[in-house]
Design a protein around this motif. Structure first.
Motif, PDB file in Angstrom:
ATOM      1  N   LEU A 131      40.714  43.754   3.141  1.00 27.27           N
ATOM      2  CA  LEU A 131      39.585  43.226   3.898  1.00 27.27           C
ATOM      3  C   LEU A 131      38.556  44.346   4.050  1.00 27.27           C
ATOM      4  O   LEU A 131      38.864  45.434   4.534  1.00 27.27           O
ATOM      5  N   VAL A 132      37.323  44.056   3.603  1.00 27.74           N
ATOM      6  CA  VAL A 132      36.238  45.030   3.625  1.00 27.74           C
ATOM      7  C   VAL A 132      35.181  44.553   4.614  1.00 27.74           C
ATOM      8  O   VAL A 132      34.827  43.375   4.640  1.00 27.74           O
ATOM      9  N   MET A 133      34.699  45.477   5.441  1.00 27.41           N
ATOM     10  CA  MET A 133      33.653  45.175   6.419  1.00 27.41           C
ATOM     11  C   MET A 133      32.539  46.206   6.263  1.00 27.41           C
ATOM     12  O   MET A 133      32.769  47.401   6.424  1.00 27.41           O
ATOM     13  N   ASN A 134      31.362  45.745   5.892  1.00 27.09           N
ATOM     14  CA  ASN A 134      30.198  46.626   5.720  1.00 27.09           C
ATOM     15  C   ASN A 134      30.497  47.812   4.807  1.00 27.09           C
ATOM     16  O   ASN A 134      30.097  48.952   5.065  1.00 27.09           O
ATOM     17  N   GLY A 135      31.235  47.540   3.727  1.00 27.55           N
ATOM     18  CA  GLY A 135      31.524  48.586   2.759  1.00 27.55           C
ATOM     19  C   GLY A 135      32.648  49.514   3.146  1.00 27.55           C
ATOM     20  O   GLY A 135      32.853  50.540   2.490  1.00 27.55           O
ATOM     21  N   GLN A 136      33.417  49.182   4.180  1.00 25.52           N
ATOM     22  CA  GLN A 136      34.555  49.993   4.608  1.00 25.52           C
ATOM     23  C   GLN A 136      35.823  49.128   4.587  1.00 25.52           C
ATOM     24  O   GLN A 136      35.812  48.009   5.099  1.00 25.52           O
ATOM     25  N   GLU A 137      36.889  49.669   4.016  1.00 23.95           N
ATOM     26  CA  GLU A 137      38.157  48.946   4.044  1.00 23.95           C
ATOM     27  C   GLU A 137      38.733  49.028   5.457  1.00 23.95           C
ATOM     28  O   GLU A 137      38.970  50.111   5.975  1.00 23.95           O
ATOM     29  N   ILE A 138      38.948  47.870   6.081  1.00 24.55           N
ATOM     30  CA  ILE A 138      39.497  47.862   7.441  1.00 24.55           C
ATOM     31  C   ILE A 138      40.894  47.250   7.498  1.00 24.55           C
ATOM     32  O   ILE A 138      41.506  47.221   8.564  1.00 24.55           O
ATOM     33  N   GLY A 139      41.390  46.771   6.371  1.00 20.08           N
ATOM     34  CA  GLY A 139      42.720  46.188   6.376  1.00 20.08           C
ATOM     35  C   GLY A 139      43.202  45.927   4.968  1.00 20.08           C
ATOM     36  O   GLY A 139      42.412  45.865   4.018  1.00 20.08           O
ATOM     37  N   GLY A 140      44.506  45.821   4.836  1.00 14.20           N
ATOM     38  CA  GLY A 140      45.080  45.529   3.528  1.00 14.20           C
ATOM     39  C   GLY A 140      46.494  45.012   3.663  1.00 14.20           C
ATOM     40  O   GLY A 140      47.184  45.308   4.638  1.00 14.20           O
ATOM     41  N   GLY A 141      46.896  44.211   2.699  1.00 15.84           N
ATOM     42  CA  GLY A 141      48.241  43.663   2.739  1.00 15.84           C
ATOM     43  C   GLY A 141      48.600  43.053   1.406  1.00 15.84           C
ATOM     44  O   GLY A 141      47.868  43.173   0.419  1.00 15.84           O
ATOM     45  N   SER A 142      49.727  42.377   1.390  1.00 17.25           N
ATOM     46  CA  SER A 142      50.197  41.756   0.147  1.00 17.25           C
ATOM     47  C   SER A 142      51.324  40.791   0.447  1.00 17.25           C
ATOM     48  O   SER A 142      51.915  40.804   1.526  1.00 17.25           O
ATOM     49  N   ILE A 143      51.603  39.961  -0.541  1.00 22.55           N
ATOM     50  CA  ILE A 143      52.864  39.228  -0.560  1.00 22.55           C
ATOM     51  C   ILE A 143      53.904  40.204  -1.107  1.00 22.55           C
ATOM     52  O   ILE A 143      53.640  40.952  -2.050  1.00 22.55           O
ATOM     53  N   ARG A 144      55.104  40.222  -0.488  1.00 25.28           N
ATOM     54  CA  ARG A 144      56.106  41.226  -0.840  1.00 25.28           C
ATOM     55  C   ARG A 144      57.100  40.680  -1.880  1.00 25.28           C
ATOM     56  O   ARG A 144      57.243  39.464  -2.046  1.00 25.28           O
ATOM     57  N   ILE A 145      57.775  41.590  -2.508  1.00 31.70           N
ATOM     58  CA  ILE A 145      58.886  41.223  -3.406  1.00 31.70           C
ATOM     59  C   ILE A 145      60.078  40.820  -2.534  1.00 31.70           C
ATOM     60  O   ILE A 145      60.457  41.565  -1.624  1.00 31.70           O
ATOM     61  N   HIS A 146      60.651  39.655  -2.780  1.00 32.87           N
ATOM     62  CA  HIS A 146      61.850  39.261  -2.027  1.00 32.87           C
ATOM     63  C   HIS A 146      63.086  39.143  -2.922  1.00 32.87           C
ATOM     64  O   HIS A 146      64.187  38.927  -2.436  1.00 32.87           O
ATOM     65  N   ASP A 147      62.903  39.310  -4.227  1.00 32.28           N
ATOM     66  CA  ASP A 147      64.015  39.260  -5.181  1.00 32.28           C
ATOM     67  C   ASP A 147      64.537  40.687  -5.403  1.00 32.28           C
ATOM     68  O   ASP A 147      63.796  41.549  -5.898  1.00 32.28           O
ATOM     69  N   PRO A 148      65.789  40.997  -5.054  1.00 29.76           N
ATOM     70  CA  PRO A 148      66.294  42.370  -5.184  1.00 29.76           C
ATOM     71  C   PRO A 148      66.271  42.883  -6.620  1.00 29.76           C
ATOM     72  O   PRO A 148      66.039  44.073  -6.852  1.00 29.76           O
ATOM     73  N   ALA A 149      66.512  42.017  -7.607  1.00 26.64           N
ATOM     74  CA  ALA A 149      66.505  42.453  -9.007  1.00 26.64           C
ATOM     75  C   ALA A 149      65.099  42.901  -9.428  1.00 26.64           C
ATOM     76  O   ALA A 149      64.926  43.933 -10.096  1.00 26.64           O
TER      77      ALA A 149
END
Length: 554
Positions: free
Chosen positions: A444-462
């Motif tokens: 998430l970018v606000m006025n040209g600054q990154e203020i947040g970040g995330g992702s969907i995670r890996i849930h498969d151990p392999a």
């Protein structure tokens, strides 16, 4: 004659009036040092007509003093006075932060921060999220930022301070805490900048059975709910842009979309010059600014060239186009006259415009022009021009690469972190062309600054094990994560908002230090106490930092 005094506290200022007959109080006030703590009792009166102060919240009233008592007299000659004019330099104010906090702007910033965090908590609790505290003492994490190491009484064994609660919140998902949040303290042993601190606060969120769009909508709704009423409203839904589009048009993965000047691709014209285009991953791009925004002074030209010199595989050409015919001669050294003419015609280069052209390694070219774009606009705005649109502009950047090459070792490293899930459409490239694999990550970018970040995670151990192997991370060090995923962990994802940076951008402060009560200085030190500091030899022995040799027997 009546004497007027301004009483200040954390909520504002109020004018006191000490009557002429109260000579004792008047005399005492003349010698009482500023910043003393006093107690006053009196009668609230309307100010005489025509003497109201419209710039002050209490400007229509004054307090006629009846009783006056000094609770705690400040010492004479404090390090600085609480006044906006001739304000003390930041290092001195940081050293005496308890005085600096008395400035109205610091009071406003910290009080707004408190209200904003309360509204965020309220929103999340109302949406069935559970506030869970996680440890700050943990195990060193490979593949991330530099961590602070904490000695222990176990010889040769150390804790590290967590960079974020990333692993813990994933374990909470496995533990059926399906909607988690925390206002978390995080630590990174990195260089301090105006937008970075070694210890910082983030709003950490994780939830099970979710996807990219659901997390994005959750954060948009959260910001709508908690947005301060004193600020202009924000849109219900934010703009979204792919990483590839952001880099191609803005030369940045956190583009400032408050102004429209974009990077333009002219690689095809330059590729005809085979000598130039021999560089692998060759690219040529430019940005142009019209006559009204053309001011290529020696100052900014030298500054931009200094930025350009930091890129070994990208060449920067900057020019004020007095006339296109003159510029044809200059660009003709790189292109044929025919190709140079095509460039001017195809991209509608105007007389009296300013043009920045870079060619070479495509990645470095885009990064360089992204910096030039911002630095030149900052220069113009410092001259008093209005380039950026007003207000707060949000942007989601999605579809980041899963991997990138390390500059030092030329080995794969993760763009976000090793628990980020690959894009399902790109799984076929994971083994054969891993640099082409996108991730289910979002910033998430606000006025040209990154203020947040995330992702969907890996849930498969392999899959998680395979990603760790591709990153050359020993799977033994992550066995607790692999075991957790193999226990029946649900699909999950989340995000973290950097609260300090978010508040700094929202309040338009020069530094995130202006929204933190007790920040570290540019050296990463605590100016109040002088920390970090040395410890005694006894403590060093206790934590096995220093060994003491026994005296030899004679």
């Amino acid at each position: 004659m009546n004497k007027f005094v301004v009483l200040r506290d954390g909520y504002g200022e109020t004018q006191l009036i000490v009557k002429e007959k109260d000579t004792e109080t008047q005399s005492f006030l003349e010698v009482l040092p500023f910043e003393s703590i006093i107690e006053v009792k009196g009668t609230v009166l309307s100010r005489p007509k025509g003497m109201e102060n419209k710039n002050q919240k209490t400007g229509e009233i004054e307090v006629s003093v009846e009783k006056f008592r000094v609770v705690n007299k400040a010492r004479d000659n404090l390090p600085f006075n609480i006044r906006e004019f001739q304000k003390a330099k930041e290092p001195l104010r940081m050293q005496y932060r308890y005085l600096d906090l008395r400035f109205p702007i610091m009071q406003q910033n910290l009080r707004l921060r408190s209200k904003l965090l309360m509204k965020m908590r309220e929103f999340l609790i109302n949406n069935h999220f559970i506030d869970v505290e996680t440890p700050t003492l943990f195990k060193a994490t490979p593949g991330g930022a530099q961590e602070f190491i904490v000695p222990t009484q176990f010889p040769g064994q150390f804790y590290s301070l967590v960079q974020s609660p990333q692993q813990f919140k994933q374990m909470l998902m496995a533990g059926a805490i399906d909607r988690y949040f925390q206002i978390a303290r995080c630590y990174r042993d990195e260089g301090v900048r105006s937008d970075r601190q070694p210890e910082f606060t983030q709003l950490d969120i994780e939830l099970s059975f979710t996807n990219v769009d659901s997390v994005i909508k959750l954060i948009e709704d959260l910001l709508q709910y908690s947005w301060p009423q004193s600020f202009d409203p924000i849109p219900m839904r934010f703009q979204k842009m792919s990483y590839e589009e952001a880099m191609e048009n803005y030369g940045s993965d956190k583009p400032d979309v408050r102004f429209d000047y974009k990077v333009k691709n002219c690689t095809d014209l330059f590729k005809i010059n085979t000598k130039l285009a021999s560089e692998e991953n060759f690219g040529a791009y430019f940005i142009s600014f019209p006559k009204e925004h053309a001011n290529l002074s020696k100052q900014i030209k030298d500054s931009l060239q200094t930025s350009g010199n930091k890129y070994e595989r990208a060449k920067l050409i900057q020019s004020k186009i007095v006339s296109t015919s003159e510029w044809l001669n200059k660009i003709g050294k790189l292109l044929t006259t025919q190709l140079a003419s095509r460039f001017v015609e195809e991209y509608k280069i105007q007389d009296e415009s300013v043009l920045f052209l870079a060619y070479g390694n495509k990645d470095e070219v885009l990064s360089l022009l992204g910096k030039v774009r911002l630095e030149y606009v900052n220069f113009l705005e410092n001259l008093g021009m209005t380039i950026r649109k007003k207000g707060n502009h949000f942007l989601w950047v999605v579809d980041f690469p899963l991997f990138e090459l390390s500059e030092n070792s030329n080995k794969l490293q993760c763009v976000h972190h090793p628990f980020t899930a690959p894009h399902p459409d790109d799984m076929s490239d994971l083994e054969t062309n891993p640099l082409k694999v996108r991730s289910l990550a979002y910033d998430l970018v606000m006025n040209g600054q990154e203020i947040g970040g995330g992702s969907i995670r890996i849930h498969d151990p392999a899959l998680q094990k395979r990603i760790l192997e591709k990153l050359n991370i020993e799977t033994d060090s992550m066995q607790h994560i692999l075991d957790m995923l193999g226990s029946g962990c649900p699909p999950h994802g989340g995000i973290a908002l950097g609260l300090d940076r978010f508040l700094s951008v929202l309040l338009n402060t020069a530094s995130i230090r202006d929204v933190i009560a007790f920040p570290k200085n540019f050296d990463g030190r605590d100016p109040l106490s002088g920390a970090p500091s040395s410890i005694s030899e006894e403590e060093q022995r206790l934590y096995h930092i220093k060994s003491v040799l026994s005296p030899k027997k004679k």
